[in-house]
Write a protein that holds these residues in place. Structure first.
Motif, PDB file in Angstrom:
ATOM      1  N   THR A 161      36.543  47.086  48.032  1.00  0.00           N
ATOM      2  CA  THR A 161      36.742  48.435  48.549  1.00  0.00           C
ATOM      3  C   THR A 161      35.446  49.233  48.462  1.00  0.00           C
ATOM      4  OG1 THR A 161      37.294  49.423  46.408  1.00  0.00           O
ATOM      5  CG2 THR A 161      39.074  48.308  47.600  1.00  0.00           C
ATOM      6  N   PRO A 162      35.372  50.374  49.200  1.00  0.00           N
ATOM      7  CA  PRO A 162      34.174  51.221  49.123  1.00  0.00           C
ATOM      8  C   PRO A 162      33.900  51.750  47.721  1.00  0.00           C
ATOM      9  CG  PRO A 162      35.494  51.801  51.029  1.00  0.00           C
ATOM     10  CD  PRO A 162      36.327  50.853  50.207  1.00  0.00           C
ATOM     11  N   ALA A 163      34.930  51.792  46.870  1.00  0.00           N
ATOM     12  CA  ALA A 163      34.747  52.282  45.502  1.00  0.00           C
ATOM     13  C   ALA A 163      34.062  51.247  44.610  1.00  0.00           C
ATOM     14  CB  ALA A 163      36.091  52.665  44.891  1.00  0.00           C
ATOM     15  N   GLY A 164      33.830  50.053  45.120  1.00  0.00           N
ATOM     16  CA  GLY A 164      33.158  49.031  44.330  1.00  0.00           C
ATOM     17  C   GLY A 164      34.091  48.167  43.529  1.00  0.00           C
ATOM     18  N   LEU A 165      35.387  48.154  43.867  1.00  0.00           N
ATOM     19  CA  LEU A 165      36.353  47.310  43.182  1.00  0.00           C
ATOM     20  C   LEU A 165      36.596  46.055  44.002  1.00  0.00           C
ATOM     21  CD1 LEU A 165      38.975  49.990  42.093  1.00  0.00           C
ATOM     22  CD2 LEU A 165      37.396  48.762  40.605  1.00  0.00           C
ATOM     23  N   GLY A 166      36.581  44.905  43.370  1.00  0.00           N
ATOM     24  CA  GLY A 166      36.825  43.674  44.099  1.00  0.00           C
ATOM     25  C   GLY A 166      36.250  42.474  43.387  1.00  0.00           C
ATOM     26  N   LEU A 167      35.881  41.475  44.153  1.00  0.00           N
ATOM     27  CA  LEU A 167      35.361  40.226  43.607  1.00  0.00           C
ATOM     28  C   LEU A 167      33.944  39.982  44.097  1.00  0.00           C
ATOM     29  CD1 LEU A 167      38.476  37.918  44.119  1.00  0.00           C
ATOM     30  CD2 LEU A 167      37.708  38.956  41.985  1.00  0.00           C
ATOM     31  N   ARG A 168      33.075  39.618  43.174  1.00  0.00           N
ATOM     32  CA  ARG A 168      31.713  39.266  43.529  1.00  0.00           C
ATOM     33  C   ARG A 168      31.676  37.793  43.915  1.00  0.00           C
ATOM     34  NH1 ARG A 168      26.197  40.178  39.986  1.00  0.00           N
ATOM     35  NH2 ARG A 168      24.802  38.979  41.339  1.00  0.00           N
ATOM     36  N   GLY A 212      25.946  47.987  48.127  1.00  0.00           N
ATOM     37  CA  GLY A 212      25.433  48.672  49.301  1.00  0.00           C
ATOM     38  C   GLY A 212      26.534  49.027  50.289  1.00  0.00           C
ATOM     39  N   SER A 213      26.129  49.391  51.489  1.00  0.00           N
ATOM     40  CA  SER A 213      27.069  49.820  52.518  1.00  0.00           C
ATOM     41  C   SER A 213      27.757  48.613  53.162  1.00  0.00           C
ATOM     42  CB  SER A 213      26.337  50.617  53.597  1.00  0.00           C
ATOM     43  OG  SER A 213      25.731  51.766  53.050  1.00  0.00           O
ATOM     44  N   LYS A 214      28.996  48.810  53.580  1.00  0.00           N
ATOM     45  CA  LYS A 214      29.804  47.750  54.176  1.00  0.00           C
ATOM     46  C   LYS A 214      29.096  47.137  55.388  1.00  0.00           C
ATOM     47  CE  LYS A 214      34.324  47.286  56.483  1.00  0.00           C
ATOM     48  NZ  LYS A 214      33.816  47.279  57.865  1.00  0.00           N
ATOM     49  N   PHE A 215      29.125  45.779  55.458  1.00  0.00           N
ATOM     50  CA  PHE A 215      28.541  45.101  56.607  1.00  0.00           C
ATOM     51  C   PHE A 215      29.556  44.338  57.440  1.00  0.00           C
ATOM     52  CE2 PHE A 215      27.807  42.018  53.071  1.00  0.00           C
ATOM     53  CZ  PHE A 215      28.575  40.955  53.530  1.00  0.00           C
ATOM     54  N   GLY A 216      30.798  44.175  56.940  1.00  0.00           N
ATOM     55  CA  GLY A 216      31.788  43.429  57.695  1.00  0.00           C
ATOM     56  C   GLY A 216      33.153  43.447  57.051  1.00  0.00           C
ATOM     57  N   SER A 217      34.108  42.759  57.713  1.00  0.00           N
ATOM     58  CA  SER A 217      35.488  42.703  57.222  1.00  0.00           C
ATOM     59  C   SER A 217      36.039  41.292  57.377  1.00  0.00           C
ATOM     60  CB  SER A 217      36.385  43.670  58.005  1.00  0.00           C
ATOM     61  OG  SER A 217      35.939  45.002  57.887  1.00  0.00           O
ATOM     62  N   PHE A 218      36.876  40.880  56.435  1.00  0.00           N
ATOM     63  CA  PHE A 218      37.551  39.589  56.527  1.00  0.00           C
ATOM     64  C   PHE A 218      38.550  39.636  57.684  1.00  0.00           C
ATOM     65  CE2 PHE A 218      35.965  39.615  52.259  1.00  0.00           C
ATOM     66  CZ  PHE A 218      35.757  38.286  51.928  1.00  0.00           C
ATOM     67  N   TYR A 219      38.541  38.616  58.529  1.00  0.00           N
ATOM     68  CA  TYR A 219      39.532  38.576  59.603  1.00  0.00           C
ATOM     69  C   TYR A 219      40.361  37.293  59.600  1.00  0.00           C
ATOM     70  CZ  TYR A 219      36.519  35.522  62.507  1.00  0.00           C
ATOM     71  OH  TYR A 219      35.759  34.490  62.999  1.00  0.00           O
TER      72      TYR A 219
END
Length: 372
Positions: A161-168, A212-219
């Motif tokens: 998410t934009p908040a920086g929560l997720g998996l590296r 950094g800023s979002k570069f894409g999305s899982f589809y």
């Protein structure tokens, strides 16, 4: 000759994605030099395989030629194919009216041959289905230049998410989807939304602990039978995903020239954002690997060390794409040095399981890995 176990069902408790929370960054790392083999890869090949660059590329090419040969003659003509411990290609010829012709053809290519009466793992047999059209050597699409802002296989990213929560995780191979344009192929279990709508998860570059800023999305996300995900690149970032290279983040790249099926005994190296380049050999193919409720049923195993954060990274043999890093039996260890000692004490060794890249392409008609 080399023998491998067949079709073992393995539960892997340590999938190798890393949960993170991070603030936002603004700058991208600079790209490195462009040698045929980056210094970091040369070091990994010497350290992990005891080979020099020429030997690594020579054995990788032998595996490529063996994969091409086995696919061309078909699964009914042979019962197995592998590289022995000296890097020599070996073909097990099936009994039948064409066995002499097949053995002669194999010998003409410099391959050793053995009789089919010797037990050959079914996993090896299954790995070389006659899919000539899926073998490497299609040089389209032409890869674009590497810019300072380019994203390459092995670079770190956050699936979240934009908040920086997720998996590296680590980016895999840059590719082209004819319906969507530039995409990246990474691991399916990296997508936190894998059990729901994959489109709800974004992909963000990571620079150390900064996001950094979002570069894409899982589809598209798959965890069974193969563990992979496809990231569609946002319009503003398509130029940063045109390269065909993989690297240790921030260092010199290795340019991918095609794809190849996994062959037992082939030398392989992975690039991951946590541990960089590390190398080993392919131990087996057609493995069933349980990751939670998901089961990969055509994965291949390698003697490579990989840790959390390396998930999704590219695995190459020479300059050919082989697979996507999925799961490790030492993923929770703090370093590969400690992982090696820990696994030795358990009577084991580090093992990385991966999804064959040609399986991903077969499941997504038209999808093509960028090559040069």
């Amino acid at each position: 000759m080399r023998r491998r176990g067949l079709g073992l069902s393995i539960a892997v408790s340590c999938v190798i994605a890393m949960a993170v929370f991070a603030p936002v960054a603004t700058a991208a790392p600079a790209a490195g030099t462009d040698p045929v083999l980056p210094p970091e890869l040369v070091d990994a090949v010497a350290r992990d395989l005891g080979l020099d660059p020429h030997q690594f590329l020579e054995r990788a090419d032998a595996a490529r030629r063996l994969a091409e040969f086995t696919a061309a003659v078909g699964s009914e003509a042979i019962t197995g194919a592998w590289l022995d411990t000296d890097g020599r290609p070996v073909v097990a010829v099936a009994d039948g009216h064409t066995d002499t012709e097949v053995a002669d053809a194999a010998s003409a290519k410099g391959f050793a041959t053995v009789a089919s009466g010797i037990e050959i793992p079914q996993a090896v047999h299954d790995a070389v289905d006659p899919l000539v059209e899926l073998l490497p050597f299609d040089v389209a699409p032409t890869a674009g230049p590497i810019r300072a802002s380019s994203y390459l296989g092995g670079d770190s990213f956050l699936a979240g998410t934009p908040a920086g929560l997720g998996l590296r995780c680590s980016l895999g191979f840059n590719a082209v989807d004819p319906a969507r344009g530039p995409v990246n192929i990474t691991a399916g279990h990296c997508d936190p939304a894998a059990t729901g709508s994959a489109g709800s998860t974004g992909a963000y570059p990571m620079y150390g602990s900064l996001v950094g800023s979002k570069f894409g999305s899982f589809y598209r996300t798959s965890q069974s039978p193969n563990d992979y995900a496809l990231i569609e690149i946002d319009d503003a970032n398509v130029g940063e995903f045109e390269s065909n290279a993989v690297r240790v983040p921030g260092s010199g790249p290795l340019h991918v020239t095609g794809t190849v099926d996994p062959i037992v005994g082939a030398p392989v190296c992975k690039s991951g954002s946590r541990t960089g380049f590390s190398c080993g050999t392919i131990l087996s193919t057609g493995r069933n690997v349980a990751m939670g409720e998901a089961v990969m049923d055509r994965s291949f195993s390698t003697s490579i060390c990989a840790l959390r954060g390396d998930s999704g990274g590219p695995i190459v043999s020479g300059t050919l794409a082989v697979g996507i890093a999925s799961a490790s039996n030492v993923g929770d260890q703090p370093s590969c040095e400690i992982a090696m000692v820990f696994s030795m004490l358990q009577g084991q060794r580090p093992e990385l399981f991966a999804t064959p890249i040609n399986d991903v392409l077969a499941e997504n008609p038209g999808l093509t890995v960028r090559t040069s």
